[in-house]
Design a protein around this motif. Structure first.
Motif, PDB file in Angstrom:
ATOM      1  N   THR A   1     -20.462 -35.860 -12.861  1.00  0.00           N
ATOM      2  CA  THR A   1     -19.907 -36.486 -14.055  1.00  0.00           C
ATOM      3  C   THR A   1     -18.474 -36.018 -14.281  1.00  0.00           C
ATOM      4  O   THR A   1     -18.121 -34.876 -13.987  1.00  0.00           O
TER       5      THR A   1
ATOM      6  N   PRO B   1     -14.839 -37.624 -20.465  1.00  0.00           N
ATOM      7  CA  PRO B   1     -14.243 -38.894 -20.926  1.00  0.00           C
ATOM      8  C   PRO B   1     -12.748 -38.925 -20.640  1.00  0.00           C
ATOM      9  O   PRO B   1     -12.054 -37.916 -20.781  1.00  0.00           O
TER      10      PRO B   1
ATOM     11  N   LYS C   1     -20.370 -41.260 -14.759  1.00  0.00           N
ATOM     12  CA  LYS C   1     -21.422 -40.752 -13.880  1.00  0.00           C
ATOM     13  C   LYS C   1     -21.258 -41.385 -12.500  1.00  0.00           C
ATOM     14  O   LYS C   1     -21.217 -42.602 -12.359  1.00  0.00           O
TER      15      LYS C   1
ATOM     16  N   GLU D   1     -21.273 -45.390 -13.353  1.00  0.00           N
ATOM     17  CA  GLU D   1     -21.468 -45.976 -14.676  1.00  0.00           C
ATOM     18  C   GLU D   1     -20.896 -45.098 -15.775  1.00  0.00           C
ATOM     19  O   GLU D   1     -20.860 -43.884 -15.668  1.00  0.00           O
ATOM     20  N   LYS D   2     -20.441 -45.754 -16.841  1.00  0.00           N
ATOM     21  CA  LYS D   2     -19.987 -45.049 -18.030  1.00  0.00           C
ATOM     22  C   LYS D   2     -21.210 -44.661 -18.866  1.00  0.00           C
ATOM     23  O   LYS D   2     -22.086 -45.491 -19.117  1.00  0.00           O
ATOM     24  N   LEU D   3     -21.265 -43.418 -19.294  1.00  0.00           N
ATOM     25  CA  LEU D   3     -22.342 -42.949 -20.141  1.00  0.00           C
ATOM     26  C   LEU D   3     -21.981 -43.179 -21.611  1.00  0.00           C
ATOM     27  O   LEU D   3     -20.802 -43.341 -21.949  1.00  0.00           O
ATOM     28  N   PRO D   4     -22.983 -43.190 -22.497  1.00  0.00           N
ATOM     29  CA  PRO D   4     -22.698 -43.452 -23.926  1.00  0.00           C
ATOM     30  C   PRO D   4     -21.680 -42.497 -24.535  1.00  0.00           C
ATOM     31  O   PRO D   4     -20.954 -42.873 -25.456  1.00  0.00           O
ATOM     32  N   ASP D   5     -21.607 -41.261 -24.026  1.00  0.00           N
ATOM     33  CA  ASP D   5     -20.653 -40.293 -24.589  1.00  0.00           C
ATOM     34  C   ASP D   5     -19.265 -40.396 -23.975  1.00  0.00           C
ATOM     35  O   ASP D   5     -18.383 -39.579 -24.258  1.00  0.00           O
ATOM     36  N   GLY D   6     -19.063 -41.416 -23.120  1.00  0.00           N
ATOM     37  CA  GLY D   6     -17.742 -41.643 -22.538  1.00  0.00           C
ATOM     38  C   GLY D   6     -17.528 -41.022 -21.179  1.00  0.00           C
ATOM     39  O   GLY D   6     -16.534 -41.314 -20.506  1.00  0.00           O
ATOM     40  N   ARG D   7     -18.442 -40.150 -20.734  1.00  0.00           N
ATOM     41  CA  ARG D   7     -18.304 -39.556 -19.410  1.00  0.00           C
ATOM     42  C   ARG D   7     -18.553 -40.612 -18.330  1.00  0.00           C
ATOM     43  O   ARG D   7     -19.208 -41.628 -18.565  1.00  0.00           O
TER      44      ARG D   7
END
Length: 354
Positions: free
Chosen positions: A242, A245, A94, A86-92
């Protein structure tokens, strides 16, 4: 026989022909906390040798059959909720520890934004193994050195202080970077090379909480302790990885050279992650496989490239820098030129559309 239905612990004995393996306890972890608790209680004086987590089992079970790994307890973590990408809110990005290699290689985000990882995964093993192998299992994949896997031979990695048979023996496929007088075994993973170039972070949980480990700090060279391949401590469980981005316009390439076209470990491989602006390297990350005792980040090659024009002569200069510290053995000196050519061609592949 079930020794405790409540804890789902089994005593198991595996038969291989007429050979009987050691018995071991088999525990099905209910959740992450249960897995860590079970591992922490079992791991005492032997630095984690008595317990192993199992998911796909594509390496562990083989080594148990060979009596290389002899855990007294195996903890099944397949039912833990660690199998998402999944994409995390900060663009990384996971990546769960239990994501299967096949699913990760074919994930849309990975293919579109981190294609070097997809390329590396698809270059490894076979379709059947990729369907079983997991992200964390691949991180912990152990060497294919024939002396490590043969308990009749001396191996400091398997039995510290016994000696390294490979140094004077069959070392054609073994490492030329990061070696020591105690061990010259290679890290066999393709995925780990790509993750190193991508500057991944490994997230680990134990009974005291979670810590985050940059991948280049996760693996260790053999030095005087070849039995220790990473910084994990007894009871540690990898929960996820992780990736930073993705950067628009980044160029990727993974090139693997081997004795046959499939189902073979690398003699040399190279992962390239490059940002090219106005035909110059603005930012570049290089990692090599098949030649190092760990996935080999080459800062020498990166320094030789950054700020330079995209040009074959620059590629060759960087490739020479990448292997400047190589220490070949009696049979693997050819790997120096092979790895140089591999890296130069990987740079060509990454930048040909720049």
């Amino acid at each position: 026989m079930i020794s405790s239905e409540k804890s789902a612990t089994f005593r198991i004995m595996l038969w291989i022909g007429v050979h009987v393996m050691d018995t071991f306890a088999f525990i099905k972890a209910r959740d992450v906390s249960h897995a860590i608790q079970a591992a922490s209680q079992s791991n005492t004086a032997q630095q984690g040798a008595e317990v192993r987590f199992v998911a796909g089992g594509t390496t562990l079970i083989d080594l148990m059959k060979l009596s290389v790994e002899r855990p007294s307890q195996v903890i099944d973590i397949n039912h833990l909720p660690l199998d998402n990408v999944e994409k995390l809110p900060d663009g990384r990005l996971k990546i769960g520890a239990l994501v299967r290699n096949f699913d990760l290689a074919h994930h849309e985000i990975v293919q579109n934004e981190y294609s070097v990882l997809s390329q590396a995964l698809l270059a490894g093993a076979s379709a059947q193994l990729r369907n079983m192998a997991t992200t964390a299992g691949n991180l912990l994949q152990r060497t294919r050195c024939v002396y490590f896997r043969n308990t009749a031979m001396a191996c400091n990695k398997r039995e510290p202080g016994s000696g390294c048979s490979a140094i004077e023996g069959d070392n054609r496929t073994l490492a030329i970077l990061g070696t020591s007088s105690n061990c010259i075994a290679t890290n066999p993973s393709d995925m780990n090379v790509a993750l190193t170039a991508l500057e991944a972070t490994i997230h680990v949980q134990d009974k005291n909480g979670q810590r985050d480990i940059p991948i280049d700090d996760f693996f260790v060279v053999p030095g005087s302790t070849p039995q220790r391949e990473n910084v994990l401590e007894p009871g540690d469980l990898i929960t996820h990885v992780t990736l930073p981005p993705s950067r628009h316009g980044t160029k990727y390439a993974y090139l693997k050279l081997r004795d046959r076209a499939s189902y073979e470990f690398a003699l040399a491989s190279a992962a390239v992650v490059a940002d090219v602006v106005d035909n110059k390297f603005n930012r570049v990350r290089i990692a090599l496989g098949g030649v190092g005792t760990k996935p080999w980040r080459s800062r020498e090659a990166e320094q030789a490239l950054e700020g330079r024009t995209v040009d074959q002569s620059v590629f060759r200069e960087a490739a020479v820098a990448a292997l400047s510290e190589a220490r070949p053995q009696s049979e693997n000196g050819f790997k120096i030129e092979l790895a140089q050519r591999c890296l130069a061609h990987a740079l060509t592949l990454a930048t040909e559309t720049a």
